[in-house]
Design an enzyme around this catalytic site. Structure first.
Site, mmCIF file in Angstrom:
data_model
loop_
_atom_site.group_PDB
_atom_site.id
_atom_site.type_symbol
_atom_site.label_atom_id
_atom_site.label_comp_id
_atom_site.label_asym_id
_atom_site.label_seq_id
_atom_site.Cartn_x
_atom_site.Cartn_y
_atom_site.Cartn_z
ATOM 1 N N GLU A 1 0.775 -1.160 -0.078
ATOM 2 C CA GLU A 1 -0.161 0.068 0.163
ATOM 3 C C GLU A 1 0.953 1.119 -0.001
ATOM 4 O O GLU A 1 1.183 1.932 1.172
ATOM 5 C CB GLU A 1 -0.941 0.038 1.225
ATOM 6 C CG GLU A 1 -1.793 -1.451 1.270
ATOM 7 C CD GLU A 1 -2.628 -1.448 2.386
ATOM 8 O OE1 GLU A 1 -3.649 -1.949 2.302
ATOM 9 O OE2 GLU A 1 -2.279 -0.750 3.578
ATOM 10 N N ASP B 1 -1.196 0.543 10.458
ATOM 11 C CA ASP B 1 -0.821 -0.780 11.288
ATOM 12 C C ASP B 1 0.645 -1.328 10.752
ATOM 13 O O ASP B 1 0.975 -2.522 11.264
ATOM 14 C CB ASP B 1 -1.923 -1.831 10.880
ATOM 15 C CG ASP B 1 -2.944 -1.849 11.928
ATOM 16 O OD1 ASP B 1 -2.699 -0.935 13.141
ATOM 17 O OD2 ASP B 1 -3.759 -2.549 11.647
ATOM 18 N N LYS C 1 -7.819 -5.041 10.963
ATOM 19 C CA LYS C 1 -8.386 -3.936 10.760
ATOM 20 C C LYS C 1 -9.394 -3.308 11.919
ATOM 21 O O LYS C 1 -9.467 -2.004 12.325
ATOM 22 C CB LYS C 1 -9.221 -3.661 9.393
ATOM 23 C CG LYS C 1 -9.771 -2.260 8.944
ATOM 24 C CD LYS C 1 -10.419 -2.404 7.819
ATOM 25 C CE LYS C 1 -11.504 -0.980 7.737
ATOM 26 N NZ LYS C 1 -12.481 -1.052 6.939
ATOM 27 N N ASP D 1 -10.687 2.676 3.254
ATOM 28 C CA ASP D 1 -9.284 2.032 3.195
ATOM 29 C C ASP D 1 -8.558 2.912 2.611
ATOM 30 O O ASP D 1 -8.893 3.908 1.883
ATOM 31 C CB ASP D 1 -9.715 0.893 2.086
ATOM 32 C CG ASP D 1 -10.562 -0.253 2.699
ATOM 33 O OD1 ASP D 1 -10.854 -0.384 3.977
ATOM 34 O OD2 ASP D 1 -11.051 -1.365 2.001
ATOM 35 N N ASP E 1 -16.602 -5.695 9.275
ATOM 36 C CA ASP E 1 -17.536 -4.708 8.870
ATOM 37 C C ASP E 1 -18.940 -5.469 8.739
ATOM 38 O O ASP E 1 -19.848 -4.653 9.442
ATOM 39 C CB ASP E 1 -17.260 -4.065 7.631
ATOM 40 C CG ASP E 1 -16.606 -5.224 6.698
ATOM 41 O OD1 ASP E 1 -16.631 -6.490 6.831
ATOM 42 O OD2 ASP E 1 -16.159 -4.766 5.449
HETATM 43 O O1 UPG Z 1 -4.214 -5.741 9.966
HETATM 44 C C1 UPG Z 1 -4.807 -4.795 9.516
HETATM 45 C C2 UPG Z 1 -5.379 -5.114 8.028
HETATM 46 C C3 UPG Z 1 -5.716 -4.522 7.084
HETATM 47 N N1 UPG Z 1 -6.131 -3.201 7.371
HETATM 48 C C4 UPG Z 1 -6.661 -2.256 6.406
HETATM 49 O O2 UPG Z 1 -7.751 -2.611 6.092
HETATM 50 C C5 UPG Z 1 -8.065 -2.244 4.789
HETATM 51 C C6 UPG Z 1 -8.869 -3.273 4.036
HETATM 52 O O3 UPG Z 1 -7.670 -4.153 3.448
HETATM 53 P P1 UPG Z 1 -7.679 -4.847 2.216
HETATM 54 O O4 UPG Z 1 -6.543 -5.592 2.066
HETATM 55 O O5 UPG Z 1 -7.583 -3.787 1.042
HETATM 56 O O6 UPG Z 1 -9.015 -5.834 1.987
HETATM 57 P P2 UPG Z 1 -10.098 -5.722 0.918
HETATM 58 O O7 UPG Z 1 -10.528 -7.228 0.807
HETATM 59 O O8 UPG Z 1 -9.782 -5.002 -0.182
HETATM 60 O O9 UPG Z 1 -11.142 -5.000 1.965
HETATM 61 C C7 UPG Z 1 -12.536 -5.063 2.346
HETATM 62 O O10 UPG Z 1 -13.071 -6.068 3.056
HETATM 63 C C8 UPG Z 1 -12.653 -5.803 4.327
HETATM 64 C C9 UPG Z 1 -13.099 -7.078 5.210
HETATM 65 O O11 UPG Z 1 -14.283 -7.229 5.170
HETATM 66 C C10 UPG Z 1 -12.974 -4.541 4.998
HETATM 67 O O12 UPG Z 1 -12.179 -4.451 6.227
HETATM 68 C C11 UPG Z 1 -12.654 -3.609 4.080
HETATM 69 O O13 UPG Z 1 -12.568 -2.230 4.657
HETATM 70 C C12 UPG Z 1 -13.338 -3.778 2.664
HETATM 71 O O14 UPG Z 1 -12.594 -2.670 1.754
HETATM 72 C C13 UPG Z 1 -6.896 -1.773 4.263
HETATM 73 O O15 UPG Z 1 -7.046 -0.297 4.089
HETATM 74 C C14 UPG Z 1 -5.890 -2.333 5.186
HETATM 75 O O16 UPG Z 1 -4.661 -1.201 5.234
HETATM 76 C C15 UPG Z 1 -5.496 -2.683 8.685
HETATM 77 O O17 UPG Z 1 -5.557 -1.569 8.782
HETATM 78 N N2 UPG Z 1 -4.889 -3.480 9.519
HETATM 79 MN MN MN Z 2 -9.016 -3.263 -0.530
#
Ligand code: UPG
Ligand code: MN
Length: 731
Positions: A125, A154, A288, A312, A444
């Site tokens: 990221e 994080d 998250k 995000d 979520d």
């Molecule tokens: O330990 C962690 C892991 C992830 N993230 C953040 O969580 C967000 C979502 O992570 P990503 O890898 O982009 O996962 P996605 O599958 O695209 O995320 C979708 O699905 C997740 C689980 O449902 C939700 O948390 C997200 O908001 C949603 O956009 C990112 O901004 C990460 O930086 C953290 O802050 N801490």
């Molecule tokens: Mn994402």
């Protein structure tokens, strides 16, 4: 509080709501009639399985009966799932907001808004992308003294901190510039890339120059991971919080308020805060969800916004009015009072024309979410969602909102830092009754569901001009892993104490329970899809007919009708939502791949977790791709490249269908012609599976580039499929 003179306005407000809810009766009635006809045919198919004689030679009756039974069970499952899927199509609604009324009524007297941006890894990221997101929300059309942006890191990365510090400087130019020239979109990178042909003013050129300089500094610092010494001096307060032995999994809380708009500070830029909560190897950090809860607590002592927006790190604001849109719903005096959160769809900027990996979920966001909204509200999906702070912290519907007065003293930084420590949540309700829930890979969805069970509704806003735009996975494996996490998480929601089916009973309507089930049943739906497709192909190979004779039997009608009607409708729906024919075809492929790999693994992961042999993980989706892979993505060439059990499964299945079809075809040519009639539907099903799998065969057999299927996977798939077919042939 902001609603001065509430009473004075009340009479006027009655006929001037801040938003209205619309529906399309004609279309809905037509759909219901269509849906009833499909349901009739589904029952007819069930009847066929129960009553039709099993046609076969005597030696194999036992086996064939068993296969027949499996077909019956899977067809019952498909039928029931189809019924569940009707709920988000039964009663769709659309919301329209009146931001002009909002402005007239409230002027700049808007509630405080805290924006939480989450990032977790400076490599996948990139900090430059993250600060673009931060800058885009800092420049929202919102009074800056009422707005605060928090970046949760994080990854505990000095680089991310440095990037944010640079962005805080740049914001002093960017935010006023955006407001003065009414710039859209307000992510500098996105704005400048659409101005690539040239600038219309000296100011624009100056802003572009400053942005490029900042970007260059951040990128240089990123490459060798070295932060310039002047920066270390300038932002010493922040950098000094990193101990020499700090790692991303082991460090104290780092908190730095980079722009402070509190108490009388007149600012043009909103408050900007960097937070990296404490992490220790012996404490679970809950991914998250943990980050969100730390943000909720820390922000409560800094700006304490009544409204919280969660984003995000890749989801920049594409429409500076989106916060006002959301407020039209949350501040509406009548209907708005029962709405806990406003969800926008996840949109992506990096999609190709035919959306090879079906990341856009077109039908999901243009049809199903409106349907959910009609039944009590969309799911909370983690990003692009505006919450009421006190509701996310546990307020039930009907309880009065506690009006938090701004405290007179400014809390000490050290005291605030303690709120983000590992031990703060011990013996507390955080992660359970308060804040975002722990223990589920889709924190979520489960959090949003529990809010609904407390009596709240939610609303879905999908304006033409996309509110937030992010980055979709650019290769097959990432997409499958993401869906594995989602399907696992959604299934766990179903089995959890907040299950929509058990806990939700009586708290949310039947329509919404079914709506949740559409997603919660993803993981288990893998088994029937797998059985049905494999059995159809293997029986084609063996010459065992599973479906009624084509044309010559009445029983053929329901099968023919359901197949044609369901697919034609799904195609029409896809085209209405602005998709292409190819896009629809790609989506069918992804439908199959997700069910036969991601969802199956999601199911297995859930079972493993239930029996306690594995821990939950969160595989973060990469937001960058290497150059060659990015080129293939642009050309819509499917990317394999890695060895993965999911690919092995897909490869084996693909080969299996191919062998079965080829064998049956040879038999058809060489021996009996009557096969066409008895085995017709099976030829069609297996034939479609083979055509769908074309890019897979290409990747396994024809391509030479780096994105092809790894040789070991190809060989293993081939051997496995061949042995399976041989075994079955001699059974
Ligand atoms: O330990 C962690 C892991 C992830 N993230 C953040 O969580 C967000 C979502 O992570 P990503 O890898 O982009 O996962 P996605 O599958 O695209 O995320 C979708 O699905 C997740 C689980 O449902 C939700 O948390 C997200 O908001 C949603 O956009 C990112 O901004 C990460 O930086 C953290 O802050 N801490
Ligand atoms: Mn994402």
């Amino acid at each position: 509080m902001m609603r001065k003179g509430d009473d004075r306005f009340r009479a006027v407000h009655e006929d001037e709501p801040l938003f209205i809810t619309g529906s399309r009766t004609g279309r809905v009635i037509a759909y219901r009639v269509f849906s009833a006809s499909v349901f009739f045919c589904i029952c007819w198919i069930w009847l066929y399985r129960v009553t039709a004689p099993v046609e076969t030679d005597e030696n194999r009756t036992g086996l064939v009966r068993f296969i027949w039974l499996v077909m019956l069970v899977t067809e019952i499952w498909f039928g029931l799932y189809w019924i569940v899927m009707q709920s988000p199509r039964w009663n769709p609604v659309w919301r329209f907001t009146f931001t002009d009324r909002l402005s007239r009524r409230y002027g700049d007297d808007l509630p405080r808004l805290d924006v939480f941006v989450c990032t977790a890894d400076p490599v996948i990221e990139p900090p430059l992308m993250v600060v673009n997101t931060v800058l885009s929300v800092a420049a929202l059309d919102y009074p800056p003294e009422k707005l605060a942006v928090y970046l949760s890191d994080d990854g505990g990365s000095e680089l991310t901190f440095y990037a944010l510090a640079e962005a805080a400087e740049f914001a002093k130019v960017w935010v006023p510039y955006c407001k003065r020239f009414d710039v859209e979109p307000r992510s500098p990178a996105a704005y400048l890339s659409c101005k690539a042909s040239g600038f219309d003013s000296a100011e624009a050129e100056e802003v572009a120059r400053l942005y490029k300089e900042m970007a260059a500094r951040i990128e240089t610092a990123a490459r060798p991971g070295i932060i310039p010494d002047e920066a270390r001096l300038k932002y010493g307060d922040g950098f000094s919080q990193w101990d020499s032995d700090a790692t991303r999994r082991n460090h104290g809380t780092i908190l730095q308020i980079l722009v402070d708009g509190r108490k009388g500070n007149t600012v043009t830029v909103p408050t900007l805060v960097y937070l990296s909560r404490e992490k220790r190897p012996e404490h679970h950090h809950h991914f998250k969800a943990g980050a969100m809860n730390a943000l909720i607590r820390v922000s409560s002592k800094i700006t304490c916004g009544r409204i919280i927006l969660n984003l995000d790190c890749d989801m920049y604001s594409n429409n500076s009015k989106s916060a006002r849109d959301a407020l039209c719903i949350l501040l509406d005096e009548k209907e708005g009072k029962e709405i806990a959160f406003v969800q926008f769809p996840q949109c992506f900027e990096n999609l190709t024309k035919n959306d090879l990996y079906a990341s856009m979920m077109r039908v999901g966001y243009d049809v199903e979410f409106n349907g959910l909204d009609g039944n009590g509200g969309p799911l909370y999906i983690g990003t692009g969602c505006f919450h009421r702070r006190d509701v996310i912290c546990g307020r039930k519907y009907g309880e009065v909102e506690v009006e938090e007065e701004e405290s007179d003293y400014i809390s000490e930084t050290e005291m605030i830092k303690a709120l983000a420590s590992c031990t703060y949540e011990e013996n507390s309700q955080w992660g359970k009754e308060m804040g975002v829930k722990y223990g589920c890979p889709v924190e979520d969805v489960i959090t949003g569901l529990e809010i609904k069970c407390r009596g709240w509704k939610s609303a879905y806003l999908n304006p033409k001009k996309k509110a937030f735009v992010g980055v979709a996975p650019t290769n097959l494996h990432q997409m499958l892993v993401q869906h594995r996490r989602w399907s696992e998480g959604d299934f766990q929601v179903l089995l959890s104490e907040y299950s929509p089916v058990w806990y939700g009973q009586g708290k949310i309507g039947l329509g919404l329970i079914l709506g949740y089930c559409c997603y919660c049943l993803w993981a288990p739906s893998s088994v029937p899809v797998l059985l049905y497709s494999v059995l159809t192909s293997l029986c084609l190979l063996k010459g065992i007919p599973l479906f009624p004779k084509v044309w010559s039997s009445w029983w053929f009608i329901p099968f023919g009708y359901v197949t044609v009607a369901a697919n034609a409708y799904s195609l029409a729906e896809f085209l209405w939502c602005g998709g292409t024919l190819r896009g629809w075809w790609n989506e069918q492929r992804m439908w199959l791949y997700r069910r036969t790999s991601s969802f199956l693994f999601g199911l297995i992961d859930t079972i493993k977790k239930k029996v306690g042999v594995s821990e939950s993980a969160f595989v973060i989706t990469a937001k960058v791709a290497e150059e060659e892979a990015a080129e293939r993505y642009e050309k819509e060439v499917m990317e394999f490249g890695v060895e993965s059990p999911m690919f092995l499964l897909l490869g084996t299945l693909g080969m299996l269908h191919l062998f079965c079809l080829a064998t049956a075809f040879m038999r058809l040519v060489m021996t009996s012609r009557e096969d066409v009639e008895t085995m017709g539907l099976q030829f069609v099903v297996t034939g479609v599976l083979v055509v769908l799998n074309w890019p897979l065969y290409e990747g396994m057999l024809l391509r030479r580039d780096k994105g092809k299927m790894p040789m070991t996977v190809t060989v293993n798939s081939f051997v496995l499929a061949l042995s399976a077919c041989t075994c079955v042939a001699f059974l």
